[in-house]
Write a protein that holds these residues in place. Structure first.
Motif: not given
Lengths: 207, 416
Positions: A136-147
């Motif tokens: 929900s925080q959308g972390c993947a949008s910058c850190h990539s979908s596999d983080y």
């Protein structure tokens, strides 16, 4: 609470000063030039390895792993430390006097190191709770979908859980200096409990 | 006269499509980075994001000066390099060039001994010290949110020891927002210091006296006046050499559309005039969220527009003697280049030639080649221009930490 049942609390370790003791070898670096400056890369990474692990996978509470980080993420943070844009009593003396090429070579070295298995057991409930917040925080949008990170945005997957927790808390509380203010907005108002869950999920993230 | 009708139709269509996009975005209230504000739900998976600016030195052999293309007779050379993040430029009376930066937090000083240039770092650890202006021996530096004055700076640079600056931050009392908080600085012909304050957002309501403005101050920070309102984010301006009028570039809103709104070149003919933000963008595009019918009435329209998201920054009028007559009183405009569109655009120097009545301008490319539209890629990012006493034009390339010198010699078409 769940966390303290799994393992000796890393927050307690931090409070006990485990961190400070291990940093002592560098106390002499008062002349503001890194002891690693000018050395060959293989000797430089030994200096880094005292805290960050010989293969870039940190086993020291509170100290981040560098293995598998995007090279630009490491480069930028070292430059922020060197330029005193990100204040750190520990890292600024390590970075002063390193030139750009040295920093880029170290960054490339650590970017190539494989990421080790995380410490501690994965708690499925806590990880699931963390996953929902991370999504929900959308972390993947910058850190990539596999983080795994991207460009200047660091890898989160497999990072030390205690470091992830401390870094996110520091962003939220605006105690982490430096030009990367994007994370302050992202972390605003998130509770310690939620951050614990996020850190747990990301530290144990396995795609 | 079919063209005007067609243009109006195009505008109507694009305004309608903008509105469609925005209705979707209003529902989405997720935490997101500042640059992603206004991104619609359907664009959430988009890979569009600002390009990271290198903070490391580009080796001289990798500086793309050979990519540069210019009109006949003009040539480009590397004038100075090794200054990561080089942004806005100001020239001292004794010939020292000062260069600001953003994320690396430094101010550089470049000295020219006639054959080569050497630079030193005269300030570090500042928050985005982008804006620089030189006046009466002093260098003014604008960081977020600080205004610093380095007195007698050129002799300090010559000595290699820089004293602590005068802190004028409280006297100027500027807001400390990070978003669009980096500044451009210039002294006007009225000897006042001109400072923009960008909107602290991609698009939002602002106090029209404090944000999305260009202000002027006495050099000590007193007597603030609002020179222009409704200016989303100006990072470049200059004063017409004959009329003294302020002309400025303005960067328009992201995420509204691949093809709009256009970025702007504006002129201040009436102090305090309103340039449209946040309700009206480009030439008459009503903001789909914050605008309504009639929002563009009474808005001062641009004198020229540029490609959407192309990021026109530093600009200067040319009144030197080196370039051909047709460039007299024309404006050179550095375009940093786009990130908020799939098909990239910009990364060049445009020249704006002003109409005889002084109210409109026509744009055409002047320095190109750093942008590769076939690969949708770029090798450099021009961010500022500066005319040297001999009439040559300096161009700052932020991507490569380099400054190019553009000079002119009348071409000899008969030579082999």
């Amino acid at each position: 609470m769940q966390l303290s049942q799994r393992a000796p609390s890393w927050r307690a370790l931090l409070a006990m000063g485990a961190f400070t003791v291990l940093v002592l070898p560098f106390a002499a670096a008062a002349d503001e030039t890194s002891p690693a400056a000018g050395l060959p890369l293989e000797e430089q990474v030994q200096y880094c390895g005292f805290c960050h692990g010989s293969d870039g996978n940190s086993t020291q509470p509170g100290t981040p792993s560098l293995a598998g980080q995007p090279a630009l993420a490491i480069t930028n943070q070292l430059i922020y430390f060197r330029e005193r844009l990100r204040q750190s009593e520990i890292m600024t003396p390590q970075a002063r006097g390193l030139d750009d090429e040295e920093i880029q070579a170290m960054a490339a070295y650590y970017a190539d190191q494989p990421v080790a298995e995380p410490e501690g057991e994965r708690d499925a409930d806590l990880a699931k709770q963390g996953q929902e917040i991370v999504t929900s925080q959308g972390c993947a949008s910058c850190h990539s979908s596999d983080y795994s990170g991207r460009e200047q945005m660091p890898r989160l997957a497999g990072q030390r859980e205690d470091y992830l927790f401390a870094a996110m808390v520091a962003y939220r509380d605006r105690t982490r200096g430096g030009p990367d203010t994007t994370m302050i907005d992202i972390m605003r108002g998130i509770s310690d409990e939620d951050i614990e869950a996020m850190a747990h999920h990301l530290a144990h993230f396995d795609d | 006269m079919t063209l005007p009708v067609f243009t109006r139709l195009t505008l109507a269509i694009s305004a309608a499509s903008l509105m469609l996009v925005s209705t979707m975005s209003a529902a989405e209230e997720e935490p997101q980075p500042a640059w992603a504000q206004g991104r619609s739900a359907e664009m959430a998976g988009s890979s569009l994001a600002p390009h990271a600016t290198p903070m490391t030195t580009t080796a001289e052999e990798n500086i793309p000066v050979d990519d540069i293309r210019l009109p006949d007779g003009f040539s480009a050379e590397i004038w100075a390099n090794g200054m990561p993040g080089a942004r806005m430029m100001a020239l001292g009376d004794d010939g020292t060039l000062f260069v600001g930066t953003r994320s690396i937090g430094r101010v550089y000083a470049v000295q020219d001994n006639g054959e080569e240039r050497e630079h030193q770092i005269i300030a570090e650890g500042l928050t985005q010290p982008n804006g620089l202006a030189f006046k009466d021996g002093s260098l003014y530096v604008a960081a977020i949110n600080r205004i610093l004055r380095y007195d007698d700076i050129e002799s300090q640079v010559a000595d290699g020891t820089i004293s602590d600056p005068e802190e004028l931050t409280d006297a100027f009392g500027l807001p400390d927002d990070e978003h669009h908080g980096w500044k451009f600085l210039a002294f006007g012909p009225d000897d006042r210091l001109y400072i923009p304050v960008g909107a602290p957002c991609n698009g939002c309501e602002v106090d029209e006296d404090s944000h999305a403005t260009i202000h002027s101050f006495e050099p000590d920070g007193s007597d603030m006046q609002v020179v222009a309102r409704g200016v989303r984010n100006s990072v470049g301006f200059d004063f017409h050499p004959e009329t003294g009028e302020l002309w400025f570039t303005d960067n328009n809103q992201d995420w509204l559309s691949e093809h709009g709104p256009n970025d702007e070149l504006n002129r201040v003919s009436e102090p305090g005039a309103f340039y449209g933000f946040p309700v009206c963008h480009g030439i008459g595009i009503v903001d789909p969220d914050l605008g309504s019918e009639g929002s563009c009435d009474g808005v001062t329209m641009p004198v020229a527009t540029m490609d959407p998201h192309s990021a026109p920054l530093g600009m200067r009028f040319y009144d030197g003697e080196m370039f051909p007559e047709e460039y007299q009183n024309a404006i050179f405009i550095a375009r940093r280049g786009s990130w908020n569109r799939a098909l990239s655009v910009g990364y060049d120097i445009q020249v704006a030639k002003i109409s005889d009545d002084g109210e409109r301008a026509g744009l055409s490319p002047f320095m190109v080649g750093l942008h590769d539209p076939h690969e949708n890629d770029f090798s450099g990012r021009p961010v500022d221009v500066l005319q040297m006493p001999d009439g040559a034009l300096l161009v700052a390339d932020e991507q490569n930490g380099a400054i190019y010198r553009i000079s002119y010699e009348t071409p000899d078409y008969d030579a082999e």
